[in-house]
Design an enzyme around this catalytic site. Structure first.
Site, PDB file in Angstrom:
ATOM      1  CG  MET A  41      -1.874  -1.412   1.029  1.00  0.00           C
ATOM      2  SD  MET A  41      -3.154  -1.254   2.243  1.00  0.00           S
ATOM      3  CE  MET A  41      -2.600  -0.767   3.755  1.00  0.00           C
ATOM      4  N   GLY A  42       2.185   1.415  -0.549  1.00  0.00           N
ATOM      5  CA  GLY A  42       2.910   2.682  -0.385  1.00  0.00           C
ATOM      6  C   GLY A  42       3.416   2.608   0.772  1.00  0.00           C
ATOM      7  CB  SER A  43       3.389   4.249   3.240  1.00  0.00           C
ATOM      8  OG  SER A  43       4.065   5.242   4.278  1.00  0.00           O
ATOM      9  CG  HIS A  48       7.043  -1.679   2.099  1.00  0.00           C
ATOM     10  ND1 HIS A  48       7.045  -1.114   3.126  1.00  0.00           N
ATOM     11  CD2 HIS A  48       6.454  -2.672   2.239  1.00  0.00           C
ATOM     12  CE1 HIS A  48       5.497  -0.128   3.728  1.00  0.00           C
ATOM     13  NE2 HIS A  48       5.124  -1.982   2.676  1.00  0.00           N
ATOM     14  CG  ASP A 161       0.161  -6.936   8.495  1.00  0.00           C
ATOM     15  OD1 ASP A 161       0.143  -6.503   9.421  1.00  0.00           O
ATOM     16  OD2 ASP A 161       0.641  -6.365   6.666  1.00  0.00           O
TER      17      ASP A 161
HETATM   18  O1  PAF Z   1      -0.132  -5.116   3.798  1.00  0.00           O
HETATM   19  C1  PAF Z   1      -0.687  -4.717   2.594  1.00  0.00           C
HETATM   20  O2  PAF Z   1       0.363  -4.077   2.585  1.00  0.00           O
HETATM   21  C2  PAF Z   1      -2.027  -4.856   2.092  1.00  0.00           C
HETATM   22  O3  PAF Z   1      -2.820  -5.389   3.231  1.00  0.00           O
HETATM   23  C3  PAF Z   1      -2.195  -5.237   1.419  1.00  0.00           C
HETATM   24  C4  PAF Z   1      -1.760  -6.569   0.892  1.00  0.00           C
HETATM   25  C5  PAF Z   1      -0.614  -5.052   0.243  1.00  0.00           C
HETATM   26  C6  PAF Z   1      -3.416  -5.292   0.132  1.00  0.00           C
HETATM   27  O4  PAF Z   1      -3.893  -4.269   0.016  1.00  0.00           O
END
Ligand code: PAF
Length: 291
Positions: A41-43, A48, A161
């Site tokens: 979701m960016g940021s 990441h 998560d």
């Molecule tokens: O983990 C995330 O950033 C979000 O839940 C995902 C998997 C990109 C779905 O929008």
């Protein structure tokens, strides 16, 4: 429309920014060899980058998706406030991924809510799903769309998560999606705090308070290999920590059900707490081999 990302990284960067499904499909079709998708979701932060690094190790090409998905935010949640900085995201992954797909909401969802969507079932209603009704239905709907659009051989997801990862593994199995899901270890700041885009909401004092999560996990892990010991240590550390807990569980990772004292094998320790109004998650795996 396909745009050339101006390139803030190494000269000759081949990273492309695309914002439409048509352009994404064109780029995807031109990729020989294996492809990994990195849904975000960016940021973007170092957590990441670990996903990107793993994707690069495992595949010839990497598509990173950068989309704040409105379907997974409930009323009163931080959809509007969620940090967005596409330029910074592009600078961070420039030269590391082949394509960044950053569509507008209208591009992803011409009709919102979509007429047909995916549901996460019972697993989406417990733990995080109990606090955030509909959240995992939104996650599995967008992940299904992103996997369709990127058509990857594999896709990477972080272990922080933990419930999301378990549900996405079920999604892929239950809907026979032809993709391998690769879990990636949690990335932590030197303090132990799990890296998260929402850490940006915390003050210095809040970050200190948030360390209760990683410390609680460490206390529970230190009690391995006894399943009962892990459970008891988790409960004791939770009681000690000054944080507004939502839940703290020692679960069987396959079923997401609480372990009993007879449990053997991996134990998923999963925590959620609220610090300065920000909901934070953390998770770890312990191994139970003894009574
Ligand atoms: O983990 C995330 O950033 C979000 O839940 C995902 C998997 C990109 C779905 O929008």
């Amino acid at each position: 429309m396909t745009q050339d990302h101006p390139g803030t990284g190494p000269a000759g960067s081949t990273t492309r920014l695309v914002t439409t499904k048509t352009a994404l499909r064109e780029h995807r079709a031109a990729m020989p060899g294996t492809v990994a998708a990195v849904p975000t979701m960016g940021s973007l932060h170092a957590g990441h980058l670990a996903l990107v690094e793993r994707a690069r190790e495992l595949a010839d090409h990497v598509i990173l998706t950068d989309f704040v998905n409105p379907l997974q935010f409930g009323p009163g949640e931080d959809y509007e406030a969620y940090p967005r900085d596409l330029d910074a995201d592009l600078a961070l992954v420039d030269g590391l991924v082949d394509v960044v797909f950053a569509p507008a909401v209208q591009e992803m969802y011409p009709v919102l809510p979509p007429t047909v969507s995916v549901t996460a079932g019972h697993a989406g209603t417990i733990l995080e799903g109990a606090a955030r009704p509909g959240h995992f239905d939104g996650v599995v709907t967008v992940v299904t769309k992103l996997l369709q659009l990127t058509s990857p051989h594999l896709s990477v997801f972080g272990r922080k998560d933990a419930q999301q990862l378990a549900i996405i593994q079920r999604l892929v199995a239950d809907l026979d999606l032809p993709v391998r899901i690769e879990p990636v270890e949690i990335q932590r700041e030197p303090s132990g705090l799990a890296r998260s885009s929402r850490n940006a909401y915390l003050s210095a004092a809040g970050r200190e308070q948030a360390l209760a999560l990683s410390r609680t996990l460490e206390a529970a892990r230190a009690a391995a290999p006894s399943a009962a010991g892990i459970r008891d240590a988790l409960a004791a550390a939770v009681a000690r920590a000054e944080i507004d807990w939502d839940y703290a569980h020692a679960l069987d990772p396959a079923t997401l059900r609480p372990i009993g004292p007879e449990h053997r094998g991996e134990v998923l320790l999963t925590l959620a707490g609220v610090v300065e109004g920000t909901r934070l998650l953390d998770a770890a795996v312990a191994v139970a081999t003894a009574p």
